[in-house]
Scaffold this motif. Structure first.
Motif, PDB file in Angstrom:
ATOM      1  N   TRP A  14      -4.374   8.488   3.354  1.00 38.07           N
ATOM      2  CA  TRP A  14      -5.462   8.883   2.630  1.00 38.07           C
ATOM      3  C   TRP A  14      -5.064   9.301   1.115  1.00 38.07           C
ATOM      4  CZ3 TRP A  14      -4.763  13.827   0.114  1.00 38.07           C
ATOM      5  CH2 TRP A  14      -3.777  14.360   0.393  1.00 38.07           C
TER       6      TRP A  14
ATOM      7  N   MET B 228       0.746  -1.272  -0.076  1.00 34.96           N
ATOM      8  CA  MET B 228      -0.084   0.053  -0.052  1.00 34.96           C
ATOM      9  C   MET B 228       0.843   1.200  -0.051  1.00 34.96           C
ATOM     10  SD  MET B 228      -2.846   0.866   2.508  1.00 34.96           S
ATOM     11  CE  MET B 228      -2.888   2.969   3.098  1.00 34.96           C
TER      12      MET B 228
ATOM     13  N   PHE C  91      -3.502   7.250  -0.819  1.00 30.93           N
ATOM     14  CA  PHE C  91      -3.422   5.719  -1.495  1.00 30.93           C
ATOM     15  C   PHE C  91      -4.671   5.098  -1.398  1.00 30.93           C
ATOM     16  CE2 PHE C  91       0.871   6.880   0.346  1.00 30.93           C
ATOM     17  CZ  PHE C  91       1.451   6.952  -0.975  1.00 30.93           C
ATOM     18  N   ARG C  92      -5.618   5.405  -0.604  1.00 31.55           N
ATOM     19  CA  ARG C  92      -7.052   4.946  -0.507  1.00 31.55           C
ATOM     20  C   ARG C  92      -7.940   5.206  -1.721  1.00 31.55           C
ATOM     21  NH1 ARG C  92      -7.107   7.185   4.960  1.00 31.55           N
ATOM     22  NH2 ARG C  92      -5.544   5.756   6.161  1.00 31.55           N
ATOM     23  N   GLU C  93      -8.746   4.018  -1.898  1.00 32.65           N
ATOM     24  CA  GLU C  93      -9.426   4.297  -3.236  1.00 32.65           C
ATOM     25  C   GLU C  93     -10.568   5.452  -2.754  1.00 32.65           C
ATOM     26  OE1 GLU C  93     -11.860   1.027  -4.869  1.00 32.65           O
ATOM     27  OE2 GLU C  93     -10.029  -0.349  -4.550  1.00 32.65           O
ATOM     28  N   LYS C  94     -10.999   6.122  -3.672  1.00 35.03           N
ATOM     29  CA  LYS C  94     -11.865   7.192  -3.589  1.00 35.03           C
ATOM     30  C   LYS C  94     -13.395   6.525  -4.062  1.00 35.03           C
ATOM     31  CE  LYS C  94      -8.554  10.765  -4.458  1.00 35.03           C
ATOM     32  NZ  LYS C  94      -7.617   9.725  -4.601  1.00 35.03           N
ATOM     33  N   THR C  95     -14.013   6.102  -2.937  1.00 37.26           N
ATOM     34  CA  THR C  95     -15.452   5.746  -3.198  1.00 37.26           C
ATOM     35  C   THR C  95     -16.585   6.604  -2.788  1.00 37.26           C
ATOM     36  OG1 THR C  95     -15.335   4.671  -1.013  1.00 37.26           O
ATOM     37  CG2 THR C  95     -14.764   3.107  -3.072  1.00 37.26           C
TER      38      THR C  95
END
Length: 54
Positions: free
Chosen positions: A43, A1, A45-49
């Motif tokens: 934040w 990640m 690298f997290r998916e934007k959902t």
């Protein structure tokens, strides 16, 4: 990640240190550096959902 590579350097005593390229914090252990990146900069690298609308 983790997508941020640590800037590593050796001090005059021969100890290896890790520096965060984003904020400049310095860590002695790579585990501490990884934990910092995941908490402070994760934040990026997290998916934007978006929440789904029913």
């Amino acid at each position: 990640m983790v997508g941020l590579r640590a800037l590593t350097f050796v001090d005059r005593d021969g100890e290896l240190y890790y520096r965060c390229p984003r904020c400049g914090r310095i860590f002695k252990k790579s585990k501490d550096y990884i934990r910092h990146v995941n908490k402070a900069h994760g934040w990026i690298f997290r998916e934007k959902t978006a929440p789904e609308k029913a």
